[in-house]
Design a protein around this motif. Structure first.
Motif, PDB file in Angstrom:
ATOM      1  N   GLU A  54      -2.609 -11.558  -5.629  1.00 28.67           N
ATOM      2  CA  GLU A  54      -1.978 -10.567  -4.757  1.00 28.67           C
ATOM      3  C   GLU A  54      -0.533 -10.450  -5.213  1.00 28.67           C
ATOM      4  O   GLU A  54       0.309 -11.292  -4.899  1.00 28.67           O
ATOM      5  CB  GLU A  54      -2.064 -11.031  -3.295  1.00 28.67           C
ATOM      6  CG  GLU A  54      -1.546 -10.011  -2.302  1.00 28.67           C
ATOM      7  CD  GLU A  54      -1.714 -10.485  -0.867  1.00 28.67           C
ATOM      8  OE1 GLU A  54      -2.781 -10.215  -0.288  1.00 28.67           O
ATOM      9  OE2 GLU A  54      -0.797 -11.145  -0.345  1.00 28.67           O
ATOM     10  N   GLN A  55      -0.265  -9.437  -6.028  1.00 22.14           N
ATOM     11  CA  GLN A  55       1.058  -9.246  -6.638  1.00 22.14           C
ATOM     12  C   GLN A  55       1.530 -10.536  -7.314  1.00 22.14           C
ATOM     13  O   GLN A  55       2.669 -10.960  -7.163  1.00 22.14           O
ATOM     14  CB  GLN A  55       2.062  -8.766  -5.580  1.00 22.14           C
ATOM     15  CG  GLN A  55       1.684  -7.394  -5.043  1.00 22.14           C
ATOM     16  CD  GLN A  55       2.426  -7.034  -3.770  1.00 22.14           C
ATOM     17  OE1 GLN A  55       2.923  -7.887  -3.055  1.00 22.14           O
ATOM     18  NE2 GLN A  55       2.483  -5.745  -3.487  1.00 22.14           N
ATOM     19  N   GLY A  56       0.620 -11.174  -8.025  1.00 24.21           N
ATOM     20  CA  GLY A  56       0.952 -12.378  -8.783  1.00 24.21           C
ATOM     21  C   GLY A  56       0.761 -13.683  -8.021  1.00 24.21           C
ATOM     22  O   GLY A  56       0.808 -14.752  -8.617  1.00 24.21           O
ATOM     23  N   ALA A  57       0.557 -13.625  -6.705  1.00 21.75           N
ATOM     24  CA  ALA A  57       0.345 -14.835  -5.909  1.00 21.75           C
ATOM     25  C   ALA A  57      -1.152 -15.122  -5.811  1.00 21.75           C
ATOM     26  O   ALA A  57      -1.932 -14.245  -5.440  1.00 21.75           O
ATOM     27  CB  ALA A  57       0.943 -14.660  -4.508  1.00 21.75           C
ATOM     28  N   LEU A  58      -1.546 -16.347  -6.150  1.00 26.40           N
ATOM     29  CA  LEU A  58      -2.963 -16.713  -6.142  1.00 26.40           C
ATOM     30  C   LEU A  58      -3.473 -16.903  -4.719  1.00 26.40           C
ATOM     31  O   LEU A  58      -2.803 -17.514  -3.883  1.00 26.40           O
ATOM     32  CB  LEU A  58      -3.173 -18.006  -6.936  1.00 26.40           C
ATOM     33  CG  LEU A  58      -2.906 -17.924  -8.439  1.00 26.40           C
ATOM     34  CD1 LEU A  58      -3.013 -19.308  -9.070  1.00 26.40           C
ATOM     35  CD2 LEU A  58      -3.884 -16.958  -9.108  1.00 26.40           C
ATOM     36  N   ARG A  59      -4.672 -16.373  -4.459  1.00 20.76           N
ATOM     37  CA  ARG A  59      -5.362 -16.507  -3.175  1.00 20.76           C
ATOM     38  C   ARG A  59      -6.849 -16.729  -3.439  1.00 20.76           C
ATOM     39  O   ARG A  59      -7.307 -16.577  -4.567  1.00 20.76           O
ATOM     40  CB  ARG A  59      -5.216 -15.215  -2.346  1.00 20.76           C
ATOM     41  CG  ARG A  59      -3.840 -14.904  -1.842  1.00 20.76           C
ATOM     42  CD  ARG A  59      -3.810 -13.538  -1.153  1.00 20.76           C
ATOM     43  NE  ARG A  59      -4.833 -13.387  -0.127  1.00 20.76           N
ATOM     44  CZ  ARG A  59      -4.744 -13.828   1.114  1.00 20.76           C
ATOM     45  NH1 ARG A  59      -3.664 -14.468   1.507  1.00 20.76           N
ATOM     46  NH2 ARG A  59      -5.721 -13.640   1.976  1.00 20.76           N
ATOM     47  N   TYR A  60      -7.595 -17.013  -2.363  1.00 23.54           N
ATOM     48  CA  TYR A  60      -9.038 -17.239  -2.499  1.00 23.54           C
ATOM     49  C   TYR A  60      -9.876 -16.013  -2.158  1.00 23.54           C
ATOM     50  O   TYR A  60     -11.056 -15.976  -2.463  1.00 23.54           O
ATOM     51  CB  TYR A  60      -9.474 -18.423  -1.628  1.00 23.54           C
ATOM     52  CG  TYR A  60      -8.948 -19.737  -2.151  1.00 23.54           C
ATOM     53  CD1 TYR A  60      -9.532 -20.364  -3.253  1.00 23.54           C
ATOM     54  CD2 TYR A  60      -7.850 -20.352  -1.557  1.00 23.54           C
ATOM     55  CE1 TYR A  60      -9.049 -21.562  -3.741  1.00 23.54           C
ATOM     56  CE2 TYR A  60      -7.359 -21.564  -2.038  1.00 23.54           C
ATOM     57  CZ  TYR A  60      -7.956 -22.152  -3.129  1.00 23.54           C
ATOM     58  OH  TYR A  60      -7.470 -23.338  -3.607  1.00 23.54           O
ATOM     59  N   PHE A  61      -9.293 -15.024  -1.474  1.00 26.15           N
ATOM     60  CA  PHE A  61     -10.012 -13.784  -1.182  1.00 26.15           C
ATOM     61  C   PHE A  61      -9.002 -12.681  -0.902  1.00 26.15           C
ATOM     62  O   PHE A  61      -7.832 -12.938  -0.645  1.00 26.15           O
ATOM     63  CB  PHE A  61     -10.989 -13.956  -0.001  1.00 26.15           C
ATOM     64  CG  PHE A  61     -10.334 -14.407   1.278  1.00 26.15           C
ATOM     65  CD1 PHE A  61      -9.830 -13.486   2.182  1.00 26.15           C
ATOM     66  CD2 PHE A  61     -10.218 -15.757   1.577  1.00 26.15           C
ATOM     67  CE1 PHE A  61      -9.212 -13.904   3.358  1.00 26.15           C
ATOM     68  CE2 PHE A  61      -9.611 -16.190   2.749  1.00 26.15           C
ATOM     69  CZ  PHE A  61      -9.102 -15.253   3.643  1.00 26.15           C
ATOM     70  N   ARG A  62      -9.484 -11.438  -0.956  1.00 26.71           N
ATOM     71  CA  ARG A  62      -8.602 -10.287  -0.767  1.00 26.71           C
ATOM     72  C   ARG A  62      -8.327 -10.026   0.697  1.00 26.71           C
ATOM     73  O   ARG A  62      -9.123 -10.363   1.571  1.00 26.71           O
ATOM     74  CB  ARG A  62      -9.250  -9.025  -1.357  1.00 26.71           C
ATOM     75  CG  ARG A  62      -9.352  -9.043  -2.862  1.00 26.71           C
ATOM     76  CD  ARG A  62      -9.750  -7.670  -3.406  1.00 26.71           C
ATOM     77  NE  ARG A  62      -9.881  -7.733  -4.841  1.00 26.71           N
ATOM     78  CZ  ARG A  62     -11.029  -7.925  -5.481  1.00 26.71           C
ATOM     79  NH1 ARG A  62     -12.150  -8.040  -4.808  1.00 26.71           N
ATOM     80  NH2 ARG A  62     -11.058  -8.000  -6.792  1.00 26.71           N
ATOM     81  N   ARG A  63      -7.205  -9.396   0.948  1.00 23.14           N
ATOM     82  CA  ARG A  63      -6.901  -8.890   2.285  1.00 23.14           C
ATOM     83  C   ARG A  63      -6.288  -7.505   2.123  1.00 23.14           C
ATOM     84  O   ARG A  63      -5.754  -7.171   1.061  1.00 23.14           O
ATOM     85  CB  ARG A  63      -5.971  -9.829   3.046  1.00 23.14           C
ATOM     86  CG  ARG A  63      -4.626 -10.050   2.376  1.00 23.14           C
ATOM     87  CD  ARG A  63      -3.773 -11.016   3.154  1.00 23.14           C
ATOM     88  NE  ARG A  63      -2.565 -11.370   2.378  1.00 23.14           N
ATOM     89  CZ  ARG A  63      -1.637 -12.201   2.782  1.00 23.14           C
ATOM     90  NH1 ARG A  63      -1.757 -12.802   3.950  1.00 23.14           N
ATOM     91  NH2 ARG A  63      -0.579 -12.461   2.023  1.00 23.14           N
ATOM     92  N   THR A  64      -6.362  -6.713   3.176  1.00 25.78           N
ATOM     93  CA  THR A  64      -5.813  -5.353   3.116  1.00 25.78           C
ATOM     94  C   THR A  64      -4.457  -5.278   3.803  1.00 25.78           C
ATOM     95  O   THR A  64      -3.764  -4.275   3.722  1.00 25.78           O
ATOM     96  CB  THR A  64      -6.789  -4.352   3.764  1.00 25.78           C
ATOM     97  OG1 THR A  64      -7.079  -4.793   5.092  1.00 25.78           O
ATOM     98  CG2 THR A  64      -8.091  -4.277   2.974  1.00 25.78           C
ATOM     99  N   GLY A  65      -4.082  -6.370   4.491  1.00 28.96           N
ATOM    100  CA  GLY A  65      -2.783  -6.458   5.144  1.00 28.96           C
ATOM    101  C   GLY A  65      -2.641  -7.857   5.713  1.00 28.96           C
ATOM    102  O   GLY A  65      -3.589  -8.645   5.677  1.00 28.96           O
TER     103      GLY A  65
END
Length: 195
Positions: A54-65
Motif C-alpha cells: 500500500e504505497q510501499g508499505a507492506l500489508r497482508y490484505f487490501r483495503r479501500t480506506g
C-alpha cells in the motif's frame, strides 16, 4: 506450497512449539522476530512478510480506506495464510500466533476460518469491522491488547471482538493501556505473562 517470503528458525525439533509473527502495516518479517525470542526463548519462530503493498508499505490484505477492507481480497489471502501456517506448523505440539494491527487482523481472520489452527493467539490492536461467523474456540486462548484512545482500532470494536471470542468458547483476556495505537511496556508485560 504457499509463496510467502518469510524468516524462520531452523526446525531443530519438528514437534517443538512454534510461534507465527505477523507485522503491522509498513513492517516486515523482522518486526517481532527478536522480541518473540525474548518472550519465548527456545520456541521456533516463523514470520511471514505481507505480500500486499500500500504505497510501499507492506500489508497482508487490501483495503479501500482506513478500516474499510476489500473483503474478497481478505478471504483469498486468509485462505493462503491458513495454508502457509499449516505447512509451516507441521507436527508442532503447540501453535501460537502473535500479530500487531494489520498482522492482528490477518491472524484473527485465519482464526475465524480455521479455529483449530492456533492454540494461543495474541492480537495487538486488532480492528475487525465486520461480524465474524460463529466458530468453536473451546480449548483455545486469546489475548487482545489495545489502547483506550486508539484512533485506528476503537475501544468499542475491540470489546466486541473480545466478546465474540468469549461467546465462542475461547479463554479470552483483554489488556488495555491508556494510549493509542502504539505498543507500550505494560502491553508487552501482559503478553509475556499470557505466553
Amino acid at each position: 506450497m504457499s509463496s510467502y517470503q518469510f524468516r524462520a528458525d531452523p526446525a531443530a525439533d519438528e514437534t517443538a512449539p512454534v510461534i507465527f509473527l505477523f507485522h503491522g502495516t509498513g513492517g516486515d518479517e523482522n518486526q517481532f522476530f527478536e522480541l518473540a525470542g525474548q518472550l519465548l526463548p527456545g520456541v521456533r519462530r516463523v514470520a511471514p512478510r505481507g505480500d500486499v503493498s500500500e504505497q510501499g508499505a507492506l500489508r497482508y490484505f487490501r483495503r479501500t480506506g482506513e478500516g474499510v477492507y476489500d473483503m474478497e481480497d481478505l478471504a483469498r489471502r486468509t485462505a493462503a495464510m491458513a495454508q502457509f501456517v499449516r505447512e509451516q506448523a507441521g507436527a508442532s505440539s503447540q501453535v501460537i500466533g502473535l500479530g500487531y494491527s494489520n498482522g492482528a487482523n490477518i491472524l484473527a481472520s485465519v482464526q475465524f476460518s480455521a479455529p483449530e489452527l492456533f492454540d494461543k493467539a495474541v492480537l495487538m490492536h486488532p480492528l475487525i469491522p465486520f461480524a465474524p461467523p460463529p466458530a468453536n474456540f473451546a480449548g483455545r486462548e486469546v489475548l487482545i491488547t489495545a489502547g483506550r484512545r486508539d484512533p485506528i482500532a476503537p475501544a468499542g470494536a475491540t470489546q466486541q471482538l473480545a466478546d465474540y471470542f468469549e461467546a465462542n468458547g475461547a479463554e479470552t483476556k483483554l489488556a488495555w493501556h491508556e494510549g493509542g495505537h502504539e505498543l507500550r511496556q505494560d502491553e508487552l508485560t501482559a503478553i509475556q505473562a499470557f505466553l
